[in-house]
Every structure is written in C-alpha cells, then in structure tokens.
Design an enzyme around this catalytic site. Structure first.
Site, PDB file in Angstrom:
ATOM      1  CD  GLU A  59      -2.994  -1.255   2.179  1.00 25.73           C
ATOM      2  OE1 GLU A  59      -2.921  -0.617   3.064  1.00 25.73           O
ATOM      3  OE2 GLU A  59      -4.000  -1.918   2.028  1.00 25.73           O
TER       4      GLU A  59
ATOM      5  CD  GLU B  67      -3.373  -6.683   2.335  1.00 20.36           C
ATOM      6  OE1 GLU B  67      -4.333  -5.903   2.967  1.00 20.36           O
ATOM      7  OE2 GLU B  67      -2.215  -6.178   2.566  1.00 20.36           O
TER       8      GLU B  67
HETATM    9  C1  BG6 Z   1      -4.226  -3.372   4.558  1.00 23.94           C
HETATM   10  C2  BG6 Z   1      -2.936  -3.685   5.187  1.00 23.94           C
HETATM   11  O1  BG6 Z   1      -4.479  -2.007   4.703  1.00 23.94           O
HETATM   12  O2  BG6 Z   1      -5.441  -3.887   5.215  1.00 23.94           O
HETATM   13  C3  BG6 Z   1      -2.839  -5.020   5.886  1.00 23.94           C
HETATM   14  O3  BG6 Z   1      -2.153  -3.848   4.166  1.00 23.94           O
HETATM   15  C4  BG6 Z   1      -4.060  -4.859   6.923  1.00 23.94           C
HETATM   16  O4  BG6 Z   1      -1.736  -5.022   6.673  1.00 23.94           O
HETATM   17  C5  BG6 Z   1      -5.488  -5.069   6.132  1.00 23.94           C
HETATM   18  O5  BG6 Z   1      -4.155  -5.922   8.114  1.00 23.94           O
HETATM   19  C6  BG6 Z   1      -6.513  -5.058   6.883  1.00 23.94           C
HETATM   20  O6  BG6 Z   1      -6.632  -3.871   7.755  1.00 23.94           O
HETATM   21  P1  BG6 Z   1      -7.051  -4.167   9.392  1.00 23.94           P
HETATM   22  O7  BG6 Z   1      -6.692  -2.671  10.012  1.00 23.94           O
HETATM   23  O8  BG6 Z   1      -8.429  -4.779   9.584  1.00 23.94           O
HETATM   24  O9  BG6 Z   1      -5.970  -5.141   9.878  1.00 23.94           O
END
Ligand code: BG6
Length: 472
Positions: free
Chosen positions: A173, A362
């Site tokens: 990101e 992701e």
């Molecule tokens: C993304 C990141 O923003 O979202 C991850 O690359 C992160 O590291 C994921 O864990 C989900 O966000 P969160 O805050 O629910 O863990």
C-alpha cells in the site's frame, strides 16, 4: 457459477510479517517501526519500555508455527501464499554493512516448506514496517540515504531467495504515507506536505531500483507494486462532485501511474504547485523511475464517495481514508463499506488504464467470530463476503481483464494493522488468542476453511451468484 477460473490463476491468502510472526527480537532481529505501534497504524506511537505489552511481540507465533500453518494452507489447496519479509530481521538497524544470517535462515525455512507443499510464494519487501533505527536516525524515508539501505536489503533477499521466490512486491500500500506517514514512511504524523511527498518520491525511486535489481538478479522473476485500491464514487452526479472524485482517485492512482509509466503524471505538476511542494528529483532518480513494474497488485476492502461540498466531507471516515458513506452499501462491524461489484469495477478500471496483469493481494472481512457450543466457528458472513467478491473477480476475468490471482487477507486470524486487535478476525483458521494476549494460540478450522477449499478445488465454479452479507 458455471465459469471456471484459468488454470494458471493463483489461489491463496496473504499475511504480513509484523502481524503474524511475533518473536520480535529473536535471532538478532532489530526493532521495527511496527514494534512501537502497540495500538496499530491509527494509534499513537510509544517509546518502548521494558515489559510494555504489544500484542505483535508474539502475534500468532508464526515464527515458530509456520510449518503447521503452511500445512493448513496446503490442506485448503492454496497455490499461493503472500508473506512479507521483516526488513529488520535481515538488516536489524537498516544501515548495517552485513545482513543477519539468522534472519535469512528463517525465511529459507519458510520458502523451503512452501516449495515442499507446491505453494508459490508472493513476497512483499516492506509491509508497513522498516527498521526503527532508520526512522529515528534518518527521519525515515524523508532521507535519500534510505534508498540505498533499501536496495541493499532488496539485493540481499533477491540473491538469497531468488531460486525459490519468483513473485515479488515492493511496498505494501505505497499510497499509505498520504494517510499514515509513520506507518508508510517512518515520518511523524504532522510532517509537512513537502517532507511527505519527498519521502514518497524516495520510495518510488527505491521501488523502481528494486524492480531493476529483481530483473537483473532473477531473470524469470516478476515484480509488482501494491496499492491500497480505494476507489471513490461521486456522491452525486453534480459535475463538481464528479471532478472532486477524479481528484481524489488520482491521489492513489498517481503511484500506479509512476510505477507503470516511469514518470510523474502531468496532473501532479499542478498539485505540487498548489501544495507548495518542490521535489528534489535528481537525474539518477529520473533514470531509475524508468524501470517499470511487471504487474499491478492492490488491496481491496471498500469503496467510498467523494463530494465537492465541504459539509459533506466533514462526515467522511473509512479506515485510514477520507470517504463519505455510500447509502447503497452495507458496512462491516468496523464500518468498512462492502462493495463486491466495486471490485469488478476496479479491476476493469485498472486494466483499461494500464493494460498490465492485475493481482488482488488483499481482500477479506474483519469480523468478531464466536466459537459456538458445538466447538465450531460458523462464519457464514465471511463465506458470503468472499463468495460475492470472488464472483465479481470471475466476472472481470470474463470481461477480459488479466487477473493473475487472489490472496484473501488474513487466511489465518492475525493482528489488525489499523487497530492492533486480534478480535478483528479475517481467517479461515481461528487462532485462540484475544486482544489482551490470553489464549493457547491453538489453531482451529472455521466453516469457511472448508468452503474456500471447495472453491479452490472447483477453480471457482462452486461460487454462487451474489448473496447477502452479515450486516444485512
Ligand atoms: C491493509 C494492510 O490495509 O489492510 C494490512 O495491508 C491490513 O496490513 C489490512 O491488516 C486489513 O486492515 P486491518 O486494519 O483490519 O488489519
């Protein structure tokens, strides 16, 4: 869905070192920026004192349990696992002359295990962390010297693991420095726009230099970028709202534009001028940026709306981003708006803009799972969420978009990046640990484990036409 995903499509999950490994100072690892963020990316920093609690110090103990966890991923049929390397395991201070052999040896073992299970590794060089020393002594990415520290690290891991790791990502990101400068670049939250954009520039140069190194060292390797894919829709069709939406989307598109085209897009000239930012770009930087990525990867959790009306924008929220809620969408328990069709839209949008292969690295639903009286975790909301998103990936492939693969976020419960909670669970595999660190760390297959296994086995043909999500 009668449609079968391509045979080459990579199926799997994604984790990050600081959210799963634990053992934060074992075997010579140095402290990282993540180690001083016990409350997550959106919380305050702390000066660590002996005995302070940070759930990430143990996280889910992947450092010691990686073999069993990889066995579980293999049981689900994963063909790909996205992990990150903790930079401070390899170069504990970031500016060390020599790498830490014990750190390299750990990832050797992980990659060997993945190879044994026929799982393709997809490796991020820097996922929301850098050696703390670089943040303290060099002002993080604000310093040009950090480019060299990073390329030394990248060269070391390409040379060491290039025989087994063919798929790489540079910065997780990369646009996050705009929202959380410490998490993205080791900078204070109140840093100036000048510092922030200079740090971003250094990262873009470092990313391009890593791309070049990867191409030279691993000729059959592929390396991509990674963007927080935060697509905005206009709040209304009023032309100023539409223009504002374009402006806000360009905040993150700028990164992909530089990384695929090799130079800054022209709209940034005006933006820098208006912000009073004057970047120091050397001739060497300009040359370095020309080495472009092989594919584009992104995270996808939500979409939001943009408005030209400041009163509307005053109510904006949404993870680390500035988004107005979309009245047509439901949200997760953490307020992240769920938009499966937005994923098809984003895939098509990026494909139209760049004509480069795309990788969804992701996507997932953070939810509070409950272990039922029967001892099982019935996470039908997660299956519904993932079903609906994957269904749209299938639609995009049929639209003609080249999609390399899909790694769902957190295939095993892990520590949340934004809030440092373990109770914000994403996994197909439950981990017995709560936000205070209580629990046995025992792993348990959730109902979604078997669902994902069937989806992978059917190459997506087990996916159903969209269903409803938990919040409905
Ligand atoms: C993304 C990141 O923003 O979202 C991850 O690359 C992160 O590291 C994921 O864990 C989900 O966000 P969160 O805050 O629910 O863990």
């Amino acid at each position: 869905m009668s449609f079968e995903f391509p045979k080459t499509f990579l199926w799997g999950g994604a984790v990050a070192a600081n959210q799963v490994e634990g053992s934060h100072v074992s075997d010579g690892k140095g402290l990282s920026t993540s180690d001083v963020q016990p409350f997550g990316a959106m919380g305050e920093l702390v000066d660590r004192q002996e005995g302070d609690f940070n759930i990430k110090d143990t996280a889910i103990d992947f450092y010691r349990r990686y073999e069993d966890d990889i066995e579980l991923f293999a049981e689900m049929g994963f063909t790909c696992l996205r992990i990150s390397i903790a930079w401070s395991r390899i170069y504990p201070n970031g500016d060390d002359a020599e790498p830490n052999e014990a750190g390299l040896a750990f990832y050797d073992k992980v990659f060997n295990k993945l190879q044994e299970k026929n799982i393709t590794p997809l490796v991020t060089l820097s996922h929301y962390e850098m050696p703390l020393n670089l943040a303290k002594q060099y002002q993080g990415w604000a310093s040009r010297d950090v480019i060299e520290c990073f390329t030394r690290y990248a060269k070391t891991v390409f040379e060491r693991f290039g025989d087994r790791v063919k798929h790489w990502l540079t910065f997780n990101e990369i646009n996050v420095t705009l929202h959380e400068p410490f998490t993205g670049s080791g900078l204070p939250r109140d840093c100036s726009e000048q510092t922030r954009y200079q740090a971003i520039h250094h990262q873009l140069v470092a990313s391009a230099k890593a791309v070049k190194l990867c191409h030279d060292i691993i000729p059959d390797g592929k390396i991509g970028n990674m963007i927080l894919g935060a697509m905005m829709y206009p709040r209304t069709c009023e032309p100023n709202d539409v223009m504002q939406t374009l402006t806000q989307n360009r905040e993150w598109l700028m990164f992909g534009d530089v990384q695929t085209r090799g130079y800054y897009p022209s709209y940034m000239t005006r933006k820098f001028k208006e912000l009073g930012v004057e970047l120091n770009i050397t001739a060497d930087d300009t040359e370095a940026l020309k080495e472009t990525i092989d594919f584009i990867s992104f995270s996808y959790y939500m979409t939001g709306c943009a408005s030209a009306d400041p009163a509307e924008m005053a109510n904006a929220s949404g993870n680390m981003l500035n988004m107005i809620n979309n009245p047509y969408l439901q949200a997760s328990e953490w307020g992240w708006q769920i938009d499966p069709v937005g994923l098809r839209y984003l895939l098509n949008f990026l494909w139209d803009r760049y004509q480069k292969p795309l990788f969804i690295v992701e996507n997932g639903l953070g939810a509070k799972d409950v272990v039922s009286d029967d001892g099982k975790i019935h996470d039908e909301y997660r299956m519904a969420y993932l079903n609906d998103h994957l269904f749209q990936v299938g639609e995009a492939i049929q639209d003609g978009v080249e999609v390399l693969g899909y790694t769902s976020w957190g295939p095993i419960d892990l520590v949340s990046a934004s809030t440092a909670q373990l109770s914000k669970r994403y996994g197909f595999i439950y981990v017995d640990r709560d936000d205070q660190g209580n629990g046995t760390l025992e792993r348990k297959r959730k109902e979604s484990f078997f669902w994902y296994q069937a989806v992978i086995q059917s190459r997506g043909s087990a996916l159903k036409a969209p269903t409803k999500t938990k919040s409905e």
